[in-house]
Design a protein around this motif. Structure first.
Motif, short mmCIF file in Angstrom:
data_model
loop_
_atom_site.label_atom_id
_atom_site.label_comp_id
_atom_site.label_asym_id
_atom_site.label_seq_id
_atom_site.Cartn_x
_atom_site.Cartn_y
_atom_site.Cartn_z
N GLN A 36 17.41 3.83 53.10
CA GLN A 36 16.85 4.91 52.28
C GLN A 36 17.86 6.03 52.11
O GLN A 36 17.99 6.61 51.02
CB GLN A 36 15.57 5.42 52.94
N ASN A 37 18.59 6.33 53.17
CA ASN A 37 19.61 7.38 53.09
C ASN A 37 20.72 7.00 52.12
O ASN A 37 21.23 7.84 51.37
CB ASN A 37 20.21 7.65 54.47
N VAL A 38 21.11 5.72 52.14
CA VAL A 38 22.17 5.26 51.23
C VAL A 38 21.74 5.44 49.78
O VAL A 38 22.49 5.95 48.94
CB VAL A 38 22.51 3.78 51.51
N LEU A 39 20.52 4.99 49.45
CA LEU A 39 20.04 5.10 48.07
C LEU A 39 19.82 6.55 47.68
O LEU A 39 20.09 6.95 46.54
CB LEU A 39 18.75 4.30 47.90
N SER A 40 19.34 7.34 48.63
CA SER A 40 19.14 8.76 48.34
C SER A 40 20.47 9.45 48.05
O SER A 40 20.58 10.25 47.12
CB SER A 40 18.43 9.44 49.52
N ASP A 41 21.49 9.13 48.85
CA ASP A 41 22.82 9.71 48.62
C ASP A 41 23.36 9.29 47.26
O ASP A 41 23.90 10.11 46.51
CB ASP A 41 23.79 9.27 49.72
N ALA A 42 23.23 7.99 46.94
CA ALA A 42 23.82 7.47 45.70
C ALA A 42 23.11 8.01 44.46
O ALA A 42 23.75 8.28 43.45
CB ALA A 42 23.75 5.94 45.71
N ILE A 43 21.79 8.18 44.54
CA ILE A 43 21.02 8.56 43.35
C ILE A 43 20.81 10.06 43.25
O ILE A 43 20.95 10.66 42.17
CB ILE A 43 19.66 7.83 43.35
N LEU A 44 20.51 10.69 44.39
CA LEU A 44 20.12 12.11 44.35
C LEU A 44 21.25 13.03 44.80
O LEU A 44 21.67 13.91 44.06
CB LEU A 44 18.89 12.33 45.24
N GLN A 45 21.73 12.82 46.04
CA GLN A 45 22.68 13.78 46.61
C GLN A 45 24.00 13.84 45.85
O GLN A 45 24.64 14.89 45.79
CB GLN A 45 22.95 13.45 48.09
N ASN A 46 24.42 12.72 45.28
CA ASN A 46 25.68 12.71 44.52
C ASN A 46 25.50 13.19 43.09
O ASN A 46 26.44 13.18 42.30
CB ASN A 46 26.28 11.30 44.51
N GLY A 47 24.27 13.57 42.73
CA GLY A 47 24.02 14.16 41.42
C GLY A 47 23.92 13.17 40.28
O GLY A 47 23.94 13.57 39.11
N LEU A 48 23.80 11.87 40.59
CA LEU A 48 23.76 10.87 39.52
C LEU A 48 22.51 11.02 38.66
O LEU A 48 22.59 10.98 37.42
CB LEU A 48 23.82 9.46 40.13
#
Length: 450
Positions: A36-48
């Motif tokens: 969940q953290n990986v997907l959250s980072d890739a989609i949300l935290q990285n601004g995508l």
């Protein structure tokens, strides 16, 4: 928390029928929070998501019955920012992954009510649920499709600069956003999911050097598989020696057992591990004389041999020390059983005398079949095997001087191999088998299951 399951190392993601054979191998599982953290980072935290929503173009909102029953129009409505985005993951048996994104969308535009024009700010809660499925597996890559996307609007808060806002304007905005936003947001989510798929597949389809011996080209071996318990990714790899030749191995798909407290399961099959061991364990022949200064075990082996040399062999009883040559025979083989890993290895032990007046005299040529206990661990993103001697089987290959009884030589040969050859093998294995940075999840606190 990750767990490795020894039948090979597989990140397994494809449904297997009950009739399919489960190959031995090593598997590794990751807790739900990690993925969940990986997907959250890739989609949300990285601004995508924010980046692709930034270009969102909302249609003008037109309505009657605004302030003092005047016509109302809202134009130039655009996204200002995405507030408080959150992401959650749920596994759908036989389908794939359900991705849920909740956020507050801050919109801004121009509002014309009658003759009064001013800025309008809209804050709308959205809940987007998308069912994602992997399909079209080919050459280690898969496509992802969104089979169903549902966008639900929650609370809508509207603010006009003048503070004058009628209930009718609120109703007009809510109705228009409910009709248009889902059709705009779901395509954006589809684009974002496909971009993330490409990014995450890149962590699986990777070429990694194995010291100076060669490389491993990792890739998916089959379609990802989901149950209600875990997501599985079946990894395979082309093991290539320096110079370009590939070490062949069986690339059949492997099945992973369900792991109730994990979400993501990784595995590598036994045949793949054998190919990598063949790459790592390339010890050149070792030759040395039987002197106590070199190896005490070699000196003791010489004494034991001299007691069984036929008396008529005058050359054998000279003062010159014997020489010993150790040569690996064939490729190492890892055997994986439940909670147990063993490496089988054959070594030729040649005992000879160097004669000044002619060719060497082979006293003995022995074959030692070793069963080595393997301790498996993860360190620095690498699978590390440490070997200790379990058992040894000794057989006589030939003797130029007629030696036939080698029964008493077994303990001395065992000590010799432990003292001389085993440290070299463990040294070669010490660099470890490099593992891909699967989905960007670090291999920390790994539990290994064989």
């Amino acid at each position: 928390m990750m767990m490795l399951k020894l039948f090979g190392i597989v990140f397994f993601c494809g449904l297997l029928s009950p009739s399919q054979e489960v190959l031995s191998g090593l598997s590794c599982a990751v807790s739900p929070g990690a993925m969940q953290n990986v997907l959250s980072d890739a989609i949300l935290q990285n601004g995508l998501l924010q980046q692709h929503l930034q270009g969102l173009v909302l249609p003008n909102i037109m309505g009657e019955g605004g302030l003092l029953n005047s016509p109302t129009s809202i134009t130039g409505l655009h996204l200002v920012r995405v507030r408080l985005p959150r992401l959650s993951v749920l596994l759908l048996p036989g389908i794939g992954v359900q991705l849920t994104i909740t956020a507050k969308l801050e919109l801004s535009g121009n509002c014309l009510v009658g003759l009064l024009s001013e800025l309008i700010d809209i804050l709308v809660d959205v809940n987007i649920t998308a069912n994602i499925k992997c399909t079209n597996f080919e050459s280690g890559t898969v496509q992802v499709i969104i089979e169903d996307c549902l966008c639900i609007l929650g609370a809508v808060r509207i603010k006009l600069l003048s503070g004058l806002l009628s209930l009718s304007v609120n109703e007009i905005v809510l109705n228009q956003l409910t009709a248009t936003l889902p059709g705009l947001l779901c395509p954006v989510v589809n684009i974002v999911v496909n971009l993330v798929n490409i990014q995450l597949l890149g962590t699986l389809n990777a070429v990694i050097p194995v010291g100076t011996a060669g490389t491993i080209h990792y890739q998916l071996a089959s379609l990802p598989f989901t149950s209600g318990l875990f997501l599985g990714l079946d990894l395979d790899g082309a093991v290539k020696q320096v110079g370009g030749s590939i070490i062949p191995h069986d690339s059949s798909s492997s099945a992973l057992p369900p792991l109730l407290d994990k979400l993501l399961v990784l595995g590598l099959r036994q045949s793949f591990l054998n190919a990598v061991l063949s790459l790592l364990i390339q010890i050149p022949p070792q030759t040395f004389t039987c002197t106590p200064e070199v190896f005490s075990s070699a000196s003791r082996l010489q004494e034991a041999i001299m007691t069984i040399v036929p008396s008529e062999c005058s050359t054998c009883h000279g003062t010159s020390p014997l020489s010993i040559k150790l040569t690996l025979s064939g490729n190492p083989l890892i055997i994986l059983e439940e909670n147990k890993a063993t490496v089988e290895l054959s070594v030729l032990i040649q005992v000879f005398v160097k004669r000044l007046d002619g060719p060497i005299l082979n006293l003995l040529l022995l074959k030692a079949d070793l069963s080595l206990k393997a301790h498996v661990s993860i360190a620095g993103g690498r699978l590390v095997l440490g070997l200790t001697l379990g058992s040894i089987s000794l057989s006589l290959e030939s003797s130029d001087v007629g030696i036939s009884n080698i029964l008493d030589l077994k303990p001395h040969c065992s000590s010799l191999l432990v003292e001389t050859l085993l440290p070299l093998i463990n040294g070669a294995l010490g660099i470890g088998i490099p593992l891909p940075n699967v989905l960007g999840i670090p291999l920390i606190k790994v539990d290994i299951q064989i």
